[in-house]
Design a protein around this motif. Structure first.
Motif, PDB file in Angstrom:
ATOM      1  N   PHE A  16      25.741  12.712 -11.041  1.00  0.00           N
ATOM      2  CA  PHE A  16      25.843  14.156 -10.874  1.00  0.00           C
ATOM      3  C   PHE A  16      24.509  14.872 -11.080  1.00  0.00           C
ATOM      4  CE2 PHE A  16      30.077  12.637 -11.924  1.00  0.00           C
ATOM      5  CZ  PHE A  16      30.824  13.222 -10.908  1.00  0.00           C
ATOM      6  N   CYS A  17      24.379  15.958 -10.351  1.00  0.00           N
ATOM      7  CA  CYS A  17      23.150  16.737 -10.404  1.00  0.00           C
ATOM      8  C   CYS A  17      23.417  18.135 -10.960  1.00  0.00           C
ATOM      9  CB  CYS A  17      22.549  16.841  -9.000  1.00  0.00           C
ATOM     10  SG  CYS A  17      20.962  17.679  -8.956  1.00  0.00           S
ATOM     11  N   VAL A  18      24.330  18.868 -10.304  1.00  0.00           N
ATOM     12  CA  VAL A  18      24.691  20.238 -10.677  1.00  0.00           C
ATOM     13  C   VAL A  18      23.435  21.102 -10.790  1.00  0.00           C
ATOM     14  CG1 VAL A  18      26.055  21.708 -12.190  1.00  0.00           C
ATOM     15  CG2 VAL A  18      26.626  19.283 -11.988  1.00  0.00           C
ATOM     16  N   SER A  19      22.832  21.351  -9.633  1.00  0.00           N
ATOM     17  CA  SER A  19      21.609  22.166  -9.589  1.00  0.00           C
ATOM     18  C   SER A  19      21.571  22.943  -8.282  1.00  0.00           C
ATOM     19  CB  SER A  19      20.367  21.260  -9.686  1.00  0.00           C
ATOM     20  OG  SER A  19      19.192  22.024  -9.579  1.00  0.00           O
ATOM     21  N   GLY A  20      21.522  24.265  -8.384  1.00  0.00           N
ATOM     22  CA  GLY A  20      21.418  25.104  -7.192  1.00  0.00           C
ATOM     23  C   GLY A  20      22.552  24.908  -6.220  1.00  0.00           C
ATOM     24  N   GLY A  21      23.749  24.645  -6.715  1.00  0.00           N
ATOM     25  CA  GLY A  21      24.902  24.444  -5.839  1.00  0.00           C
ATOM     26  C   GLY A  21      24.989  23.037  -5.272  1.00  0.00           C
ATOM     27  N   ARG A  22      24.075  22.149  -5.673  1.00  0.00           N
ATOM     28  CA  ARG A  22      24.096  20.757  -5.219  1.00  0.00           C
ATOM     29  C   ARG A  22      24.635  19.895  -6.355  1.00  0.00           C
ATOM     30  NH1 ARG A  22      18.084  20.509  -2.326  1.00  0.00           N
ATOM     31  NH2 ARG A  22      18.452  22.246  -0.894  1.00  0.00           N
ATOM     32  N   ASN A  23      25.645  19.089  -6.069  1.00  0.00           N
ATOM     33  CA  ASN A  23      26.396  18.429  -7.132  1.00  0.00           C
ATOM     34  C   ASN A  23      26.047  16.963  -7.393  1.00  0.00           C
ATOM     35  OD1 ASN A  23      27.924  20.831  -7.366  1.00  0.00           O
ATOM     36  ND2 ASN A  23      29.140  20.201  -5.600  1.00  0.00           N
ATOM     37  N   TYR A  24      25.398  16.291  -6.415  1.00  0.00           N
ATOM     38  CA  TYR A  24      25.178  14.852  -6.547  1.00  0.00           C
ATOM     39  C   TYR A  24      23.707  14.489  -6.326  1.00  0.00           C
ATOM     40  CZ  TYR A  24      30.202  15.209  -5.829  1.00  0.00           C
ATOM     41  OH  TYR A  24      31.515  15.584  -5.931  1.00  0.00           O
ATOM     42  N   ILE A  25      23.335  13.302  -6.826  1.00  0.00           N
ATOM     43  CA  ILE A  25      21.953  12.818  -6.702  1.00  0.00           C
ATOM     44  C   ILE A  25      21.914  11.602  -5.776  1.00  0.00           C
ATOM     45  CG2 ILE A  25      19.965  11.854  -7.948  1.00  0.00           C
ATOM     46  CD1 ILE A  25      20.964  13.252 -10.451  1.00  0.00           C
ATOM     47  N   TYR A  26      20.911  11.567  -4.890  1.00  0.00           N
ATOM     48  CA  TYR A  26      20.707  10.381  -4.054  1.00  0.00           C
ATOM     49  C   TYR A  26      20.370   9.196  -4.950  1.00  0.00           C
ATOM     50  CZ  TYR A  26      20.353  13.663  -0.131  1.00  0.00           C
ATOM     51  OH  TYR A  26      20.601  14.639   0.797  1.00  0.00           O
ATOM     52  N   LYS A  27      21.082   8.094  -4.763  1.00  0.00           N
ATOM     53  CA  LYS A  27      20.875   6.926  -5.624  1.00  0.00           C
ATOM     54  C   LYS A  27      19.683   6.079  -5.193  1.00  0.00           C
ATOM     55  CE  LYS A  27      25.844   6.348  -6.390  1.00  0.00           C
ATOM     56  NZ  LYS A  27      26.278   7.063  -5.176  1.00  0.00           N
ATOM     57  N   GLU A  28      19.511   5.936  -3.894  1.00  0.00           N
ATOM     58  CA  GLU A  28      18.519   4.996  -3.390  1.00  0.00           C
ATOM     59  C   GLU A  28      17.100   5.562  -3.459  1.00  0.00           C
ATOM     60  OE1 GLU A  28      19.439   1.480  -0.360  1.00  0.00           O
ATOM     61  OE2 GLU A  28      19.557   3.481   0.506  1.00  0.00           O
ATOM     62  N   GLY A  29      16.148   4.687  -3.788  1.00  0.00           N
ATOM     63  CA  GLY A  29      14.746   5.084  -3.838  1.00  0.00           C
ATOM     64  C   GLY A  29      14.170   5.288  -2.443  1.00  0.00           C
ATOM     65  N   CYS A  30      13.159   6.143  -2.342  1.00  0.00           N
ATOM     66  CA  CYS A  30      12.579   6.462  -1.030  1.00  0.00           C
ATOM     67  C   CYS A  30      11.806   5.286  -0.435  1.00  0.00           C
ATOM     68  CB  CYS A  30      11.653   7.674  -1.154  1.00  0.00           C
ATOM     69  SG  CYS A  30      12.534   9.197  -1.540  1.00  0.00           S
ATOM     70  N   TYR A  31      11.246   4.439  -1.293  1.00  0.00           N
ATOM     71  CA  TYR A  31      10.489   3.287  -0.772  1.00  0.00           C
ATOM     72  C   TYR A  31      11.396   2.376   0.059  1.00  0.00           C
ATOM     73  CZ  TYR A  31       8.111  -1.190  -0.548  1.00  0.00           C
ATOM     74  OH  TYR A  31       7.559  -2.361  -0.097  1.00  0.00           O
ATOM     75  N   GLY A  61      12.885   9.612  -5.639  1.00  0.00           N
ATOM     76  CA  GLY A  61      11.838   8.841  -6.294  1.00  0.00           C
ATOM     77  C   GLY A  61      11.353   7.679  -5.452  1.00  0.00           C
ATOM     78  N   VAL A  62      10.542   6.813  -6.052  1.00  0.00           N
ATOM     79  CA  VAL A  62      10.042   5.631  -5.339  1.00  0.00           C
ATOM     80  C   VAL A  62      11.125   4.554  -5.318  1.00  0.00           C
ATOM     81  CG1 VAL A  62       8.241   3.867  -5.247  1.00  0.00           C
ATOM     82  CG2 VAL A  62       7.677   6.166  -6.054  1.00  0.00           C
ATOM     83  N   ASN A  63      11.624   4.199  -6.520  1.00  0.00           N
ATOM     84  CA  ASN A  63      12.672   3.177  -6.620  1.00  0.00           C
ATOM     85  C   ASN A  63      14.031   3.761  -6.988  1.00  0.00           C
ATOM     86  OD1 ASN A  63      10.937   0.827  -6.197  1.00  0.00           O
ATOM     87  ND2 ASN A  63      10.028   1.392  -8.160  1.00  0.00           N
ATOM     88  N   GLY A  64      14.047   5.024  -7.395  1.00  0.00           N
ATOM     89  CA  GLY A  64      15.282   5.676  -7.797  1.00  0.00           C
ATOM     90  C   GLY A  64      14.988   6.905  -8.641  1.00  0.00           C
ATOM     91  N   THR A  78       0.833  -1.210   0.000  1.00  0.00           N
ATOM     92  CA  THR A  78       0.000   0.000   0.000  1.00  0.00           C
ATOM     93  C   THR A  78       0.863   1.254   0.000  1.00  0.00           C
ATOM     94  OG1 THR A  78      -1.756  -1.139   1.219  1.00  0.00           O
ATOM     95  CG2 THR A  78      -1.807   1.258   1.258  1.00  0.00           C
ATOM     96  N   LEU A  79       1.930   1.233   0.796  1.00  0.00           N
ATOM     97  CA  LEU A  79       2.859   2.357   0.851  1.00  0.00           C
ATOM     98  C   LEU A  79       3.468   2.626  -0.525  1.00  0.00           C
ATOM     99  CD1 LEU A  79       4.629   4.443   2.362  1.00  0.00           C
ATOM    100  CD2 LEU A  79       6.217   2.577   2.881  1.00  0.00           C
ATOM    101  N   LYS A  80       3.903   1.555  -1.212  1.00  0.00           N
ATOM    102  CA  LYS A  80       4.544   1.706  -2.524  1.00  0.00           C
ATOM    103  C   LYS A  80       3.563   2.281  -3.552  1.00  0.00           C
ATOM    104  CE  LYS A  80       7.881  -0.748  -5.383  1.00  0.00           C
ATOM    105  NZ  LYS A  80       8.610  -2.023  -5.559  1.00  0.00           N
ATOM    106  N   LYS A  81       2.338   1.759  -3.561  1.00  0.00           N
ATOM    107  CA  LYS A  81       1.318   2.251  -4.496  1.00  0.00           C
ATOM    108  C   LYS A  81       0.987   3.713  -4.229  1.00  0.00           C
ATOM    109  CE  LYS A  81      -0.978  -2.171  -5.426  1.00  0.00           C
ATOM    110  NZ  LYS A  81      -2.206  -2.973  -5.220  1.00  0.00           N
ATOM    111  N   SER A  82       0.890   4.061  -2.947  1.00  0.00           N
ATOM    112  CA  SER A  82       0.564   5.432  -2.566  1.00  0.00           C
ATOM    113  C   SER A  82       1.665   6.401  -2.986  1.00  0.00           C
ATOM    114  CB  SER A  82       0.355   5.515  -1.049  1.00  0.00           C
ATOM    115  OG  SER A  82       0.082   6.824  -0.644  1.00  0.00           O
ATOM    116  N   MET A  83       2.918   5.966  -2.840  1.00  0.00           N
ATOM    117  CA  MET A  83       4.043   6.809  -3.243  1.00  0.00           C
ATOM    118  C   MET A  83       4.065   7.020  -4.756  1.00  0.00           C
ATOM    119  SD  MET A  83       7.080   5.425  -0.733  1.00  0.00           S
ATOM    120  CE  MET A  83       8.247   6.700  -1.208  1.00  0.00           C
ATOM    121  N   LYS A  84       3.782   5.960  -5.521  1.00  0.00           N
ATOM    122  CA  LYS A  84       3.765   6.073  -6.980  1.00  0.00           C
ATOM    123  C   LYS A  84       2.656   7.021  -7.438  1.00  0.00           C
ATOM    124  CE  LYS A  84       5.853   1.636  -8.266  1.00  0.00           C
ATOM    125  NZ  LYS A  84       5.626   0.326  -8.921  1.00  0.00           N
ATOM    126  N   LYS A  85       1.483   6.892  -6.804  1.00  0.00           N
ATOM    127  CA  LYS A  85       0.357   7.766  -7.150  1.00  0.00           C
ATOM    128  C   LYS A  85       0.679   9.221  -6.828  1.00  0.00           C
ATOM    129  CE  LYS A  85      -4.577   8.436  -6.245  1.00  0.00           C
ATOM    130  NZ  LYS A  85      -5.751   7.971  -5.467  1.00  0.00           N
TER     131      LYS A  85
END
Length: 239
Positions: free
Chosen positions: A178-193, A149-152, A113-120
């Motif tokens: 890499f992100c390079v946005s607003g002074g932030r250089n890296y992206i979190y790899k792991e999904g929030c779920y 994101g949910v999975n990444g 349910t948590l995963k579906k809710s996050m995707k929605k």
């Protein structure tokens, strides 16, 4: 005249109930900490996530009141109060047991349910540029839980800045993205779920540990209460 045996049981039960009352306060604190922890992502499945720690807080308050009843009943040597105290402990024990079984049975359903809710929610975020509620929820969880994101990050058509961070993390097993946005250089790899799943597992262990501790204390309390009540009744009958 009060027998030595009754005096011993009475003060033993009184001391036990002091500790029991303190355990009630401890449960309230544990519930409050878990509630504060899940509040970071309660937007996705509010009632399911907030329910268990609230139940814990309520149970802690009830235990504190029941322990106070046990203390009073022990000192006053009141047979009816002691029996009522023991019955309350049995009821609390049964409720806790039922809640534990329910949580174990519905654990997999809850995670799905948590995963579906996050995707929605993510779809709603991307479908409207003015969806401030979903944006605030995702920005909050991605920055606090350090995820994307949910999975990444591939879940996003356009990676939001809340997926980005400034300093390189110690994740030498994977290449840095890499992100390079607003002074932030890296992206979190792991999904929030996955991150939230880990937090839920951690909170579940806390709740299980607290529950087992309470159950043990309750069994001891039941035994002492019935023992003292029986001793009181026996001495009253012998007068």
């Amino acid at each position: 005249m009060e027998s030595c045996g009754m005096s011993f049981i009475k003060y033993l039960l009184f001391i036990f109930n002091l500790f029991f009352a303190m355990s009630g306060l401890g449960i309230i604190i544990a519930g409050a900490l878990v509630l504060a922890d899940v509040s970071d992502f309660s937007h996705f499945v509010t009632s399911d996530l907030v329910g268990p720690p609230i139940v814990l807080i309520v149970m802690g308050a009830i235990i504190f009141l029941v322990a106070s009843l046990g203390c009073y009943g022990a000192i006053r040597e009141n047979y009816k109060m002691l029996v009522a105290f023991a019955v309350f402990l049995i009821i609390i024990f049964i409720v806790e047991f039922a809640v534990g079984i329910t949580a174990a049975v519905y654990k997999a359903d809850f995670q799905e349910t948590l995963k579906k809710s996050m995707k929605k929610s993510l779809e709603q975020y991307e479908s409207s540029s003015n969806n401030n509620i979903e944006k605030a929820a995702w920005d909050n969880v991605q920055q606090k839980v350090k995820c994307c994101g949910v999975n990444g990050k591939s879940d996003w058509s356009s990676t939001p800045m809340s997926c980005c961070y400034k300093d390189k993390m110690d994740e030498s097993d994977q290449p840095e993205e890499f992100c390079v946005s607003g002074g932030r250089n890296y992206i979190y790899k792991e999904g929030c779920y996955k991150r939230l799943q880990m937090k839920i597992e951690s909170n579940t262990k806390i709740l299980i540990g607290v529950g087992i501790g309470i159950a043990f204390v309750q069994v001891v309390g039941m035994f002492l209460a019935f023992w003292l009540a029986y001793t009181i009744k026996k001495e009253d009958e012998s007068k």
